[in-house]
Design an enzyme around this catalytic site. Structure first.
Site, short mmCIF file in Angstrom:
data_model
loop_
_atom_site.label_atom_id
_atom_site.label_comp_id
_atom_site.label_asym_id
_atom_site.label_seq_id
_atom_site.Cartn_x
_atom_site.Cartn_y
_atom_site.Cartn_z
N ASN A 10 -9.01 -5.68 -7.21
CA ASN A 10 -8.19 -4.70 -7.95
C ASN A 10 -8.51 -4.65 -9.45
O ASN A 10 -8.13 -3.70 -10.14
CB ASN A 10 -6.69 -4.96 -7.76
CG ASN A 10 -6.16 -4.52 -6.40
OD1 ASN A 10 -5.18 -5.06 -5.90
ND2 ASN A 10 -6.80 -3.52 -5.79
N ASP B 276 0.80 -1.22 0.00
CA ASP B 276 0.00 0.00 0.00
C ASP B 276 0.83 1.27 0.00
O ASP B 276 1.78 1.38 0.77
CB ASP B 276 -0.91 0.03 1.24
CG ASP B 276 -2.13 -0.82 1.03
OD1 ASP B 276 -2.87 -0.52 0.09
OD2 ASP B 276 -2.29 -1.78 1.79
C1 FPP Z 1 -1.08 -0.95 -3.66
O1 FPP Z 1 -0.83 0.42 -3.78
C2 FPP Z 1 -0.41 -1.72 -4.75
C3 FPP Z 1 -1.08 -2.42 -5.70
C4 FPP Z 1 -2.55 -2.54 -5.71
C5 FPP Z 1 -0.38 -3.14 -6.80
C6 FPP Z 1 0.97 -3.75 -6.51
C7 FPP Z 1 1.34 -4.70 -7.62
C8 FPP Z 1 2.38 -4.56 -8.45
C9 FPP Z 1 3.35 -3.45 -8.30
C10 FPP Z 1 2.54 -5.53 -9.59
C11 FPP Z 1 3.81 -6.31 -9.56
C12 FPP Z 1 3.84 -7.27 -8.44
C13 FPP Z 1 4.88 -8.09 -8.09
C14 FPP Z 1 4.72 -9.01 -6.93
C15 FPP Z 1 6.18 -8.14 -8.81
P1 FPP Z 1 -2.01 1.46 -4.09
O2 FPP Z 1 -2.11 1.66 -5.56
O3 FPP Z 1 -3.25 1.02 -3.41
O4 FPP Z 1 -1.41 2.77 -3.46
P2 FPP Z 1 -2.24 3.93 -2.80
O5 FPP Z 1 -2.80 3.36 -1.52
O6 FPP Z 1 -1.20 4.97 -2.54
O7 FPP Z 1 -3.28 4.37 -3.79
#
Ligand code: FPP
Length: 223
Positions: A50, A2
């Site tokens: 997601n 996050d």
């Molecule tokens: C949460 O941050 C992150 C995600 C929903 C996606 C994470 C996945 C990747 C980066 C893909 C690659 C994965 C691997 C394991 C190599 P958010 O977007 O909710 O952040 P925010 O809370 O600031 O909006």
């Protein structure tokens, strides 16, 4: 993971840049946890919810995951890491599904840290899938116990998590390891995932060690 999006927005960058930085962070986190003696790590990368994000963000995440699997698997294998995917594969692009399956196959016999990657993962979905398979297998309802049930989960190979670290200031469970986290300890931090440093991981583990886990029982002598 996050806080990837906010990390990017704070810098005037597209959200995907935050996700890119977030992927870079995984390597440091894994190395730090390994050096601290942790044997099983689960990264919550993409939830069943997601898919509801804007299409360009979803596509960007799929492609980041694909590139990470393609580029990192060999090095992880050399470091004796066992990679296990938690979640559905049916909705993944066949090329991505193939890459994930190859990574699992290649690293299946590794004996170092286990890296569970939750991608298209949802705790409720996992429980439903387990129930479906149990019914299909024709198990006797009266013989079904918790130990048998846990073997139907994606995490059958890993113990329940001792500690769940949630970054980005969120205070929710968000459909993560619902069955397995029954007695997990939580560590919440406002730190955004791409800003998570080894020192804070050490602090989280220190905080965990200071907790008294009672598993619903009473603390103290004779307990
Ligand atoms: C949460 O941050 C992150 C995600 C929903 C996606 C994470 C996945 C990747 C980066 C893909 C690659 C994965 C691997 C394991 C190599 P958010 O977007 O909710 O952040 P925010 O809370 O600031 O909006």
């Amino acid at each position: 993971m996050d806080g990837n999006g906010r990390w990017a927005v704070e810098r005037g960058l597209p959200r995907l840049e935050g996700h890119r930085e977030g992927v870079e962070r995984i390597r440091v986190v894994l190395e730090t946890l390994r050096s601290l003696g942790v044997e099983h790590v689960t990264i919550y990368a993409f939830s069943t919810e997601n898919w509801g994000r804007p299409q360009d963000e979803v596509e960007g995440l799929m492609s980041l995951f694909f590139v990470a699997v393609e580029e990192q698997t060999r090095e992880l294998h050399e470091r004796n890491v066992r990679i296990v995917h938690l979640g559905k594969t049916a909705n993944l692009d066949p090329e991505l599904r193939g890459a994930v399956e190859d990574a699992q196959r290649l690293t299946a016999a590794n004996t170092g840290i286990t890296l569970n990657v939750a991608f298209d993962y949802g705790g409720r979905d996992e429980i439903l899938q387990a129930v479906r398979r149990i019914i299909r297998d024709g198990l006797d309802p009266d013989a079904l116990d918790e130990e048998t049930f846990r073997h139907y989960l994606f995490t059958a190979h890993s113990p329940d998590p001792d500690l769940i670290i949630r970054t980005g200031g969120e205070q929710r469970i968000s459909n993560f390891l619902l069955w397995q986290s029954a007695y997990s300890e939580y560590y919440h931090t406002p730190t955004l995932w791409p800003d998570l440093l080894p020192a804070e991981l050490e602090q989280a583990l220190e905080a965990y060690r200071a907790r008294q886990r009672r598993y619903g029982k009473v603390a103290g002598p004779g307990a």
